[in-house]
Design an enzyme around this catalytic site. Structure first.
Site, mmCIF file in Angstrom:
data_model
loop_
_atom_site.group_PDB
_atom_site.id
_atom_site.type_symbol
_atom_site.label_atom_id
_atom_site.label_comp_id
_atom_site.label_asym_id
_atom_site.label_seq_id
_atom_site.Cartn_x
_atom_site.Cartn_y
_atom_site.Cartn_z
ATOM 1 N N ASP A 20 -55.644 -57.599 2.520
ATOM 2 C CA ASP A 20 -54.489 -57.656 3.419
ATOM 3 C C ASP A 20 -54.882 -58.440 4.672
ATOM 4 O O ASP A 20 -55.966 -58.244 5.214
ATOM 5 C CB ASP A 20 -54.085 -56.219 3.781
ATOM 6 C CG ASP A 20 -52.927 -56.173 4.767
ATOM 7 O OD1 ASP A 20 -52.173 -57.160 4.844
ATOM 8 O OD2 ASP A 20 -52.785 -55.140 5.457
ATOM 9 N N ASN A 22 -52.400 -59.063 7.348
ATOM 10 C CA ASN A 22 -51.521 -58.812 8.498
ATOM 11 C C ASN A 22 -51.295 -57.333 8.796
ATOM 12 O O ASN A 22 -50.363 -56.960 9.509
ATOM 13 C CB ASN A 22 -50.185 -59.531 8.310
ATOM 14 C CG ASN A 22 -49.460 -59.038 7.060
ATOM 15 O OD1 ASN A 22 -50.035 -58.269 6.279
ATOM 16 N ND2 ASN A 22 -48.236 -59.456 6.879
ATOM 17 N N ASP A 24 -50.216 -54.759 7.027
ATOM 18 C CA ASP A 24 -49.121 -53.942 6.502
ATOM 19 C C ASP A 24 -49.538 -53.108 5.291
ATOM 20 O O ASP A 24 -48.719 -52.455 4.651
ATOM 21 C CB ASP A 24 -47.894 -54.809 6.163
ATOM 22 C CG ASP A 24 -48.195 -55.807 5.049
ATOM 23 O OD1 ASP A 24 -49.357 -55.861 4.593
ATOM 24 O OD2 ASP A 24 -47.264 -56.527 4.640
ATOM 25 N N ASP A 28 -52.294 -59.955 0.429
ATOM 26 C CA ASP A 28 -51.415 -61.123 0.537
ATOM 27 C C ASP A 28 -52.198 -62.425 0.341
ATOM 28 O O ASP A 28 -53.431 -62.411 0.213
ATOM 29 C CB ASP A 28 -50.676 -61.112 1.885
ATOM 30 C CG ASP A 28 -51.624 -60.821 3.033
ATOM 31 O OD1 ASP A 28 -52.686 -61.477 3.092
ATOM 32 O OD2 ASP A 28 -51.327 -59.932 3.869
ATOM 33 N N ASP A 97 -49.765 -66.231 -13.483
ATOM 34 C CA ASP A 97 -49.214 -65.382 -14.522
ATOM 35 C C ASP A 97 -47.853 -65.929 -14.912
ATOM 36 O O ASP A 97 -47.002 -66.138 -14.053
ATOM 37 C CB ASP A 97 -49.046 -63.962 -13.971
ATOM 38 C CG ASP A 97 -49.654 -62.929 -14.881
ATOM 39 O OD1 ASP A 97 -49.155 -62.803 -16.011
ATOM 40 O OD2 ASP A 97 -50.612 -62.269 -14.457
ATOM 41 N N ASP A 197 -48.125 -63.635 -20.094
ATOM 42 C CA ASP A 197 -47.902 -62.199 -20.248
ATOM 43 C C ASP A 197 -47.254 -61.859 -21.601
ATOM 44 O O ASP A 197 -46.277 -62.504 -21.981
ATOM 45 C CB ASP A 197 -46.984 -61.748 -19.100
ATOM 46 C CG ASP A 197 -46.909 -60.247 -18.940
ATOM 47 O OD1 ASP A 197 -47.958 -59.627 -18.686
ATOM 48 O OD2 ASP A 197 -45.799 -59.688 -19.078
ATOM 49 N N GLU A 250 -51.825 -63.221 -23.223
ATOM 50 C CA GLU A 250 -52.064 -61.786 -23.396
ATOM 51 C C GLU A 250 -51.334 -61.396 -24.668
ATOM 52 O O GLU A 250 -50.118 -61.516 -24.757
ATOM 53 C CB GLU A 250 -51.521 -60.977 -22.213
ATOM 54 C CG GLU A 250 -51.912 -59.509 -22.339
ATOM 55 C CD GLU A 250 -50.925 -58.541 -21.712
ATOM 56 O OE1 GLU A 250 -51.310 -57.413 -21.397
ATOM 57 O OE2 GLU A 250 -49.729 -58.889 -21.559
ATOM 58 N N HIS A 319 -55.886 -55.426 -14.486
ATOM 59 C CA HIS A 319 -55.049 -54.536 -13.677
ATOM 60 C C HIS A 319 -54.332 -53.462 -14.488
ATOM 61 O O HIS A 319 -53.614 -52.648 -13.920
ATOM 62 C CB HIS A 319 -54.019 -55.391 -12.929
ATOM 63 C CG HIS A 319 -53.090 -56.081 -13.883
ATOM 64 N ND1 HIS A 319 -53.527 -57.064 -14.750
ATOM 65 C CD2 HIS A 319 -51.782 -55.906 -14.151
ATOM 66 C CE1 HIS A 319 -52.506 -57.469 -15.498
ATOM 67 N NE2 HIS A 319 -51.431 -56.779 -15.153
ATOM 68 N N ASP A 320 -54.479 -53.499 -15.821
ATOM 69 C CA ASP A 320 -53.825 -52.494 -16.667
ATOM 70 C C ASP A 320 -54.814 -51.467 -17.205
ATOM 71 O O ASP A 320 -54.411 -50.502 -17.853
ATOM 72 C CB ASP A 320 -53.178 -53.167 -17.893
ATOM 73 C CG ASP A 320 -51.979 -54.029 -17.545
ATOM 74 O OD1 ASP A 320 -51.332 -53.769 -16.518
ATOM 75 O OD2 ASP A 320 -51.692 -54.965 -18.323
HETATM 76 O O1 ISL Z 1 -50.788 -51.361 -19.880
HETATM 77 C C1 ISL Z 1 -50.822 -51.360 -21.059
HETATM 78 C C2 ISL Z 1 -51.754 -50.536 -21.770
HETATM 79 O O2 ISL Z 1 -52.967 -50.583 -21.184
HETATM 80 C C3 ISL Z 1 -50.024 -52.207 -21.934
HETATM 81 O O3 ISL Z 1 -49.147 -51.482 -22.709
HETATM 82 C C4 ISL Z 1 -49.354 -53.260 -21.129
HETATM 83 O O4 ISL Z 1 -48.105 -52.857 -20.742
HETATM 84 C C5 ISL Z 1 -49.295 -54.487 -21.970
HETATM 85 O O5 ISL Z 1 -50.614 -54.878 -22.114
HETATM 86 C C6 ISL Z 1 -48.502 -55.587 -21.307
HETATM 87 O O6 ISL Z 1 -49.012 -55.899 -20.055
HETATM 88 C C7 ISL Z 1 -48.461 -56.915 -19.317
HETATM 89 O O7 ISL Z 1 -47.044 -56.884 -19.280
HETATM 90 C C8 ISL Z 1 -46.459 -55.775 -18.621
HETATM 91 C C9 ISL Z 1 -47.069 -55.481 -17.263
HETATM 92 O O8 ISL Z 1 -46.650 -54.223 -16.805
HETATM 93 C C10 ISL Z 1 -48.570 -55.520 -17.298
HETATM 94 O O9 ISL Z 1 -49.096 -55.330 -16.018
HETATM 95 C C11 ISL Z 1 -48.960 -56.841 -17.884
HETATM 96 O O10 ISL Z 1 -50.355 -57.051 -17.871
HETATM 97 C C12 ISL Z 1 -45.009 -56.101 -18.484
HETATM 98 O O11 ISL Z 1 -44.855 -57.336 -17.861
HETATM 99 CA CA CA Z 2 -50.195 -57.963 4.005
#
Ligand code: ISL
Ligand code: CA
Length: 541
Positions: A20, A22, A24, A28, A97, A197, A250, A319-320
């Site tokens: 971050d 700024n 908040d 960013d 993405d 994605d 993905e 991130h998942d």
């Molecule tokens: O998070 C999951 C299991 O670990 C998956 O079911 C995930 O939703 C899937 O891999 C798809 O992910 C991608 O598309 C989603 C988004 O929420 C995820 O962050 C992204 O990586 C929908 O856009």
């Molecule tokens: Ca910020």
């Protein structure tokens, strides 16, 4: 135009949680710019930037309401241009993405499509219901129905993810044209490619009822269908081929066979994919049902993929996914050793390695205590659904702790100051309390740190062709040990990894090149979670 993306190490940034600038509490783009020198020093040559587009954030940016604008929380278009520029100065290329399976319900296409006579109607799947119910029996990725009734329209729309994420209909050629236009917009701005994605579900070959399943009923109608391959070829031919760029898809529930179809150079679709099989070896059926981690199962899956594909994207975190050290390593006693061992694995496999922010300092899962601490829409849906299914509370909580995506979304731990140096303000998601001792600043000054080991391994990877381009040959895969060779032009490297807290015997004639323990010689036994790279030819670096 060489395959520069094979030569580089990629680093994923989840902007909300990176830095971050700024105060908040939300990461960013200026924050990212301020950390480019850090990424350069680490050795990253590619940044995969998770979505920064305009979005109401029902799914943290994966629900896009304007593909050609920046979410004001993250900054402005000028900030974005500055980021591309500043990264280029450091020879770092940025991929974005590309979230095109769905938009946000706030996107103007969707808003207009709610009118039956709008030219945008067929951008989405609008269908009448059946017998007071939805058009078919499909279920969503996010543990809920995947049809939502819209009063204004008098019909239902399809959403395979959250309610705010309506699926686009690729049977409509106008949709494909829109996507091409968006891709050109960013490529012209200097973007070096896309992470696509859930790209293998964009083509729905029918909307018939699906075979009833515990999860994702209906998926046989949209996973890896032929129509998807055709669209990818179009995007490649009409757009991507005109730029010096690459794509990584993905791909959910992808097999080695489909992955090969997607990545085979002559088919001209994608350059590589993120597969899931190795990430599913510690679960039963879906990620919410934990299964004890078994290194043999994990490494066998990796080895099979290594051998099946000419080239692929390698990753243990994003991130998942929960943090890899908490899943596949030992976040307690062997925090340092196991984080480094997993890093050594990632960086010595064949394929382009993707490091997820914080992985390079061994960030761990968060010890969530209650649902209120969790923001992710997927976890909240699952929690509700599991309750309706009468799953006892203690097990529901176990499910959440196993699968919750917020484990990976806590702010990056830069230093030991309040909020871990991520922000001056309480972050949107609480930082992991261990930032006081697991952080970049502490590790930067410690030669023996995870961070410095990553730097060393990245240097080896980017400077040595055997590690970069060599063939992959498994030697030992057991419940504790993973050993493989990489070979190129008569040279051989052997990588030996101990996935346990015990001493493990392994004989190797080669010279010790790198270990994650400070040691000069090898005595035939790997220490707990030790990783060693041996040079068979005895050549020093
Ligand atoms: O998070 C999951 C299991 O670990 C998956 O079911 C995930 O939703 C899937 O891999 C798809 O992910 C991608 O598309 C989603 C988004 O929420 C995820 O962050 C992204 O990586 C929908 O856009
Ligand atoms: Ca910020």
């Amino acid at each position: 135009m060489g395959d520069w993306w094979k030569d580089r190490v990629a680093y994923q940034i989840y902007p909300r949680s990176f830095q971050d600038s700024n105060g908040d509490g939300i990461g960013d783009i200026p924050g990212i710019i301020s950390r480019l020198d850090y990424l350069k020093a680490l050795g990253a040559g590619i940044i995969w930037l998770s979505p920064v587009y305009r979005s109401p954030n029902e799914d943290n940016g994966y629900d896009i309401s304007d593909y050609k604008d920046i979410n004001p929380e993250f900054g402005t278009m000028d900030d974005m241009k500055a980021l591309i520029n500043e990264a280029a100065k450091r020879d770092i290329r940025i991929i974005m993405d590309l979230v095109i399976n769905h938009t946000s319900t706030s996107h103007s296409w969707f808003q207009q499509s709610r009118d039956k006579n709008s030219p945008y109607r067929n951008y989405y799947f609008w269908r009448p219901g059946r017998e007071n119910g939805p058009p078919n029996n499909w279920t969503s990725f996010f543990a809920e129905d995947c049809w939502e009734f819209d009063k204004k329209s008098g019909e239902y729309y399809l959403h395979l993810f959250a309610k705010g994420q309506p699926d686009l209909d690729y049977h409509n050629p106008a949709v494909i044209e829109e996507i091409k236009d968006i891709m050109r917009f960013w490529l012209d701005m200097g973007i070096a490619g896309f992470r696509c994605d859930v790209i293998n579900i964009i083509w729905k070959s029918s909307l018939e009822d699906g075979r009833k399943k515990l999860a994702l009923t209906g998926s046989e109608h949209y996973i890896s269908q032929e129509g998807m391959h055709e669209i990818l070829r179009k995007l490649r031919l009409d757009v991507l081929d005109g730029y010096d760029c690459f794509t990584v898809g993905e791909t959910v529930f992808v097999t080695t066979r489909t992955a090969n179809d997607l990545c085979a150079v002559e088919r001209r679709e994608l350059d590589m994919v993120f597969s899931f099989e190795h990430m599913e070896t510690d679960q039963f059926f879906v990620k919410w049902f934990p299964r004890k981690f078994n290194p043999g199962r994990f490494c066998k899956t990796i080895a099979r993929w290594q051998q099946a594909l000419e080239w692929n994207a390698n990753y243990f975190e994003n991130h998942d996914q929960p943090r890899s050290i908490s899943r596949f390593g030992n976040e307690g006693e062997y925090h340092g050793a196991s984080a480094k061992m997993l890093g050594a694995l990632l960086l010595t496999l064949r394929g382009t390695p993707f490091i997820y922010q914080g992985q390079e300092i061994g960030m761990t899962n968060y010890k969530f205590k209650k649902m209120e601490q969790i923001k992710d829409v997927e976890s909240h849906n699952l929690w509700k659904k599991a309750k309706v299914m009468h799953i006892p509370k203690w097990y529901r909580w176990k499910m959440i702790l196993r699968g919750c995506r917020d484990h990976a979304r806590t702010p990056v731990q830069w230093d030991s100051s309040e909020f871990g140096g991520f922000s001056k303000h309480m972050p949107w998601l609480a930082p992991n309390g261990n930032y006081t001792y697991i952080n970049v600043e502490t590790q930067r000054n410690d030669n023996d740190s995870i961070l410095n080991f990553y730097k060393q391994m990245i240097l080896l990877r980017t400077s040595d062709d055997v590690i970069k381009y060599g063939s992959f040959e498994p030697v030992v895969i057991s419940k504790r040990l993973f050993v493989y060779k990489r070979k190129l032009d008569g040279r051989t490297m052997t990588i030996a990894l101990n996935f346990s807290g015990r001493l493990v015997k392994f004989y190797c004639a080669g010279n010790l090149l790198i270990s994650n323990y400070a040691r000069e010689t090898y005595d035939g036994r790997l220490k707990p979670y030790e990783a060693i790279v041996f040079d068979e030819d005895g050549k020093a670096l």
